[in-house]
Design a protein around this motif. Structure first.
Motif, short mmCIF file in Angstrom:
data_model
loop_
_atom_site.label_atom_id
_atom_site.label_comp_id
_atom_site.label_asym_id
_atom_site.label_seq_id
_atom_site.Cartn_x
_atom_site.Cartn_y
_atom_site.Cartn_z
N VAL A 1 0.88 -1.19 0.00
CA VAL A 1 0.00 0.00 0.00
C VAL A 1 0.91 1.22 0.00
O VAL A 1 1.70 1.43 0.92
CB VAL A 1 -0.94 0.03 1.23
N TRP A 2 0.83 2.00 -1.06
CA TRP A 2 1.57 3.27 -1.12
C TRP A 2 0.73 4.37 -0.49
O TRP A 2 -0.51 4.38 -0.63
CB TRP A 2 1.86 3.66 -2.57
N ILE A 3 1.42 5.30 0.16
CA ILE A 3 0.75 6.46 0.73
C ILE A 3 1.23 7.68 -0.04
O ILE A 3 2.43 7.97 -0.06
CB ILE A 3 1.11 6.62 2.23
N ASN A 4 0.32 8.38 -0.69
CA ASN A 4 0.62 9.57 -1.49
C ASN A 4 1.66 9.31 -2.57
O ASN A 4 2.48 10.18 -2.91
CB ASN A 4 1.04 10.75 -0.59
N ASP A 5 1.65 8.12 -3.11
CA ASP A 5 2.44 7.76 -4.29
C ASP A 5 1.89 6.45 -4.82
O ASP A 5 1.02 5.83 -4.17
CB ASP A 5 3.93 7.65 -3.95
N HIS A 6 2.36 6.05 -6.00
CA HIS A 6 1.88 4.78 -6.56
C HIS A 6 2.92 4.32 -7.58
O HIS A 6 3.23 5.06 -8.50
CB HIS A 6 0.52 4.99 -7.25
N ILE A 7 3.48 3.15 -7.43
CA ILE A 7 4.41 2.47 -8.36
C ILE A 7 5.81 2.22 -7.83
O ILE A 7 6.32 1.11 -8.01
CB ILE A 7 4.50 3.12 -9.77
N PRO A 8 6.50 3.19 -7.15
CA PRO A 8 7.92 2.94 -6.86
C PRO A 8 8.16 1.60 -6.14
O PRO A 8 7.37 1.19 -5.29
CB PRO A 8 8.32 4.10 -5.96
N ILE A 9 9.26 0.95 -6.55
CA ILE A 9 9.67 -0.29 -5.89
C ILE A 9 11.15 -0.16 -5.53
O ILE A 9 11.86 0.63 -6.14
CB ILE A 9 9.47 -1.53 -6.80
N ILE A 10 11.58 -0.93 -4.55
CA ILE A 10 12.99 -0.88 -4.15
C ILE A 10 13.46 -2.30 -3.84
O ILE A 10 12.69 -3.12 -3.35
CB ILE A 10 13.23 0.03 -2.92
N SER A 11 14.73 -2.54 -4.14
CA SER A 11 15.28 -3.89 -3.98
C SER A 11 15.16 -4.41 -2.56
O SER A 11 15.01 -5.61 -2.33
CB SER A 11 16.75 -3.92 -4.38
N GLU A 12 15.24 -3.51 -1.56
CA GLU A 12 15.26 -3.94 -0.15
C GLU A 12 13.90 -4.37 0.37
O GLU A 12 13.80 -4.94 1.45
CB GLU A 12 15.76 -2.79 0.75
N MET A 13 12.82 -4.05 -0.36
CA MET A 13 11.48 -4.34 0.16
C MET A 13 10.76 -5.36 -0.73
O MET A 13 10.97 -5.41 -1.93
CB MET A 13 10.67 -3.03 0.23
#
Ligand code: NAD
Length: 490
Positions: free
Chosen positions: A430-442
Motif C-alpha cells: 500500500v503506497w501512501i501519497n504515491d503509486h508504483i515505486p519499488i525498491i530492492s530492499e522491500m
C-alpha cells in the motif's frame, strides 16, 4: 535461442518468431524449446547444484557483484533490446528496467551473505537446537512479457544467491533480454548450468518444466488463470510453488488529498509501461467533492502524453505487447462503453502510429458500475476508471472489492486516514501519497488471487530455502527422562 549449461544453442521445438510490437517487424527467429530442451536444461541445473550450493556465501556474493558490474557495462545494449522487444520507450527501459535490474543484482550479491535463521539455543534444556537454511535444488521459473528483464532478475537472483540452480522460461514474446542476462552471469563466473534459459511457449516448454520430476520448486509470474494451472500441476508432485499473479490496484483519493499530486500520480501510475504493470493504478476512487476536478485534471494530463517510436527519447508511451493483446484491451473498453460507461479520453487506436504496431490511446473512463468487467478484471492496458465515493468506510470496501490484492494507494494529508487504509486494504503493498515505486530492499507479492510468496528483498529467501531444525543432545546420557514413555521408571 536457448541458453543451456553456459552456452547458447538452438532449440528442438517449433519455430518461434520474436516481433517488435511497436512496428510489427520480426527481430529474431529460431526453433523454440521443447521437452528435450527442458530435459537438457534440468540435467545441467541438477549437475551444477552441488557445486554451486557448496560454495561459501562469500564466493557466491563475489561472483554476483562481478555480474552487476558487467551488467553496468552492457546497460545500453540491454536497454535498447528491452525497448525494441517489449515496445517500451527507451526512457523507460534505460531509466527504470535496466538500473532496477542492476540494483537488484547488487542487492542479492550482498544479501547472499546474510542468510540468517534463529540463534542456537537450549529450548528443552537438554538439547541445543539450531537452524540450517538450505537451498531447495533446481528451480523451474516462468516469467511474463511486461518487464522481461526485471522479471527474469526477480526470479533468478534470490534463487541463486541462496545456492539453488535455475531453469528460466521467459515469455515466448520477449526472450531476448533474459538471454543476455544469463550470458552476463556466465561471463562473471557463474558456473555453467547454474542459470539456464529456455525460450519457448507455455505448452511446449513451460508445461514440461513444471512437470519435470527433478524440478523441486516452481516460481511463476504471470496471469492468475495460468498460475492456477501451474499450481494444480505442481500440487500433483507436492512441489513448492511461488505465484506472482495479476492485479487490479485501487487508487483511493480522500477529500483532503493534494489534488495535483493525486492527478499526476494517477496518470503516471495508470500509464506506466502502457498499463501493462501488475501494480498499475486501474481503479481510482475519488471522494465526491474532488471528483469532477480530479477527472478534469487527469484528462488534461493524459492529453499531454506523447505516443511515438520507442527509440525516440521524447516518447512517453510505447505500444502494447501485441495486436492480439490490444484487441483484448479494446474489447473490454467497448463492452464498458456499451454498458453505459463514459469514455472521457481515448478508447481508440491512435492514427499517427505504425499500422502494424500495437498502440492504444491513454483512456479515461467514468460511470462504470463497480460490478462491471472493466472494474473487476485486469485490463493490462492504458486504461483508468474513475468512480466516486462518499464515506471512508465505503472507500475501503470498494478498494477491497475485487478478487485481486497485489497493490493499492491512498492519498490524503491525514495520517489517520492513510494509516487506516494501510491497515485495512488487502494488498501486498500500500503506497501512501504515491503509486508504483519499488525498491530492492522491500518485498513485492500478492494477497488473494494475486498469489503468494515474495519477490525482491531478503523475504524472497523464505521462498527459495528449506528450513531444517537440527536438535543435538547435550547431556551425553544414555537414559533420558523422556524415555519413560516407553521404558517404565526403574
Ligand atoms: P501468462 O500467464 O499468459 O504467461 C506467463 C508465462 O507463463 C509465460 O512465460 C507463458 O509462456 C507461460 N505459460 C503459459 N501457459 C503455461 C502453462 N500451461 N504451463 C507453464 N507455463 C505457461 O501471462 P503474461 O500474459 O505473459 O503476463 C501478464 C500477466 O502477468 C498479468 O496477469 C500480470 O498481472 C502478471 N504479472 C504479475 C506480476 C506480479 O508480480 N504479481 C508481475 C508481472 C506480471
Amino acid at each position: 535461442m536457448q541458453f543451456i549449461n553456459g552456452t547458447r544453442r538452438s532449440g528442438s521445438g517449433a519455430p518461434l518468431s520474436v516481433v517488435a510490437p511497436a512496428t510489427g517487424a520480426e527481430i529474431a527467429s529460431g526453433p523454440g524449446a521443447n521437452a528435450a530442451d527442458v530435459e537438457a536444461a534440468v540435467t545441467a541445473a541438477r549437475e551444477a547444484f552441488p557445486g554451486w550450493a557448496g560454495l561459501t556465501p562469500g564466493a557466491r556474493s563475489d561472483i554476483m557483484h562481478e555480474w552487476a558490474r558487467i551488467l553496468k557495462t552492457r546497460a545500453e545494449e540491454l536497454a535498447s533490446v528491452e525497448s525494441l522487444n517489449a515496445g517500451k520507450p527507451i526512457r523507460l527501459s534505460s531509466e527504470f528496467d535496466v538500473p532496477g535490474t542492476i540494483d537488484n543484482t547488487a542487492f542479492f550479491a550482498g544479501a547472499a551473505r546474510h542468510l540468517d535463521g534463529k540463534a542456537s539455543a537450549e529450548y528443552s534444556g537438554d538439547h541445543t537446537s539450531s537452524i540450517r537454511r538450505e537451498p531447495i535444488g533446481v528451480i523451474g521459473s516462468i516469467s511474463p512479457w511486461n518487464y522481461p528483464l526485471q522479471m527474469a532478475a526477480w526470479k533468478i537472483l534470490p534463487a541463486i544467491a541462496a545456492g539453488n540452480t535455475v531453469v528460466l522460461k521467459p515469455s515466448e514474446l520477449t526472450p531476448l533480454s533474459s538471454l543476455i542476462f544469463a550470458e552476463a552471469a556466465t561471463e562473471a563466473g557463474v558456473p555453467p548450468g547454474v542459470i539456464n534459459v529456455l525460450t519457448g511457449t507455455g505448452l511446449e516448454a513451460g508445461q514440461p518444466l513444471v512437470e519435470h520430476p527433478a524440478v523441486a520448486m516452481v516460481s511463476f509470474t504471470g496471469s492468475t488463470a495460468v498460475g492456477k494451472q501451474v499450481a494444480a500441476t505442481a500440487a500433483g508432485a507436492v512441489k513448492r510453488v511461488h505465484l506472482e499473479l495479476g492485479g487490479k490496484a485501487p487508487f483511493v483519493v480522500f477529500d483532503d488529498a493534494d489534488l495535483e499530486a493525486a492527478a499526476r500520480g494517477a496518470v503516471a501510475g495508470a500509464l506506466i509501461n502502457v498499463g501493462q504493470d501488475c501494480t498499475a493504478a486501474t481503479r481510482a476512487y475519488v471522494q465526491r467533492p474532488l471528483f469532477e476536478e480530479f477527472v478534469g485534471r487527469v484528462a488534461d494530463l493524459m492529453d499531454q502524453v506523447r505516443l511515438g517510436p520507442v527509440e525516440d527519447p521524447e516518447t512517453d508511451m510505447g505500444s502494447l505487447i501485441s495486436r492480439k493483446h490490444r484487441d483484448k484491451v479494446s474489447g473490454m473498453v467497448e463492452r464498458a462503453r456499451e454498458s453505459g460507461a463514459k469514455i472521457v479520453r481515448g478508447g481508440r487506436i491512435p492514427d499517427h502510429t505504425p499500422e502494424a504496431g500495437a498502440y492504444y490511446e491513454p483512456t479515461l473512463i467514468t460511470g462504470a458500475a463497480q460490478s462491471s468487467e472493466i472494474v473487476q478484471q485486469e485490463i493490462f492496458g492504458p486504461v483508468l476508471v474513475v468512480l466516486p465515493f462518499d464515506t471512508d468506510d465505503e472507500a475501503i470496501a470498494l478498494a477491497n472489492d475485487t478478487p485481486y490484492g497485489l497493490a493499492a494507494s491512498a492519498w490524503s494529508r491525514s495520517v489517520f486516514r492513510t494509516q487506516r487504509a494501510a491497515r485495512e486494504i488487502q494488498a501486498g503493498c500500500v503506497w501512501i501519497n504515491d503509486h508504483i515505486p519499488i525498491i530492492s530492499e522491500m518485498p513485492h507479492g500478492g494477497y488473494k488471487s494475486s498469489g503468494f510468496g515474495k519477490d525482491m528483498s531478503a523475504y524472497a529467501f523464505e521462498e527459495y530455502t528449506n528450513i531444517k531444525h537440527v536438535m543435538s543432545d547435550i547431556t551425553a546420557e544414555a537414559r533420558k527422562p523422556w524415555h519413560e514413555v516407553i521404558f517404565r521408571a526403574e
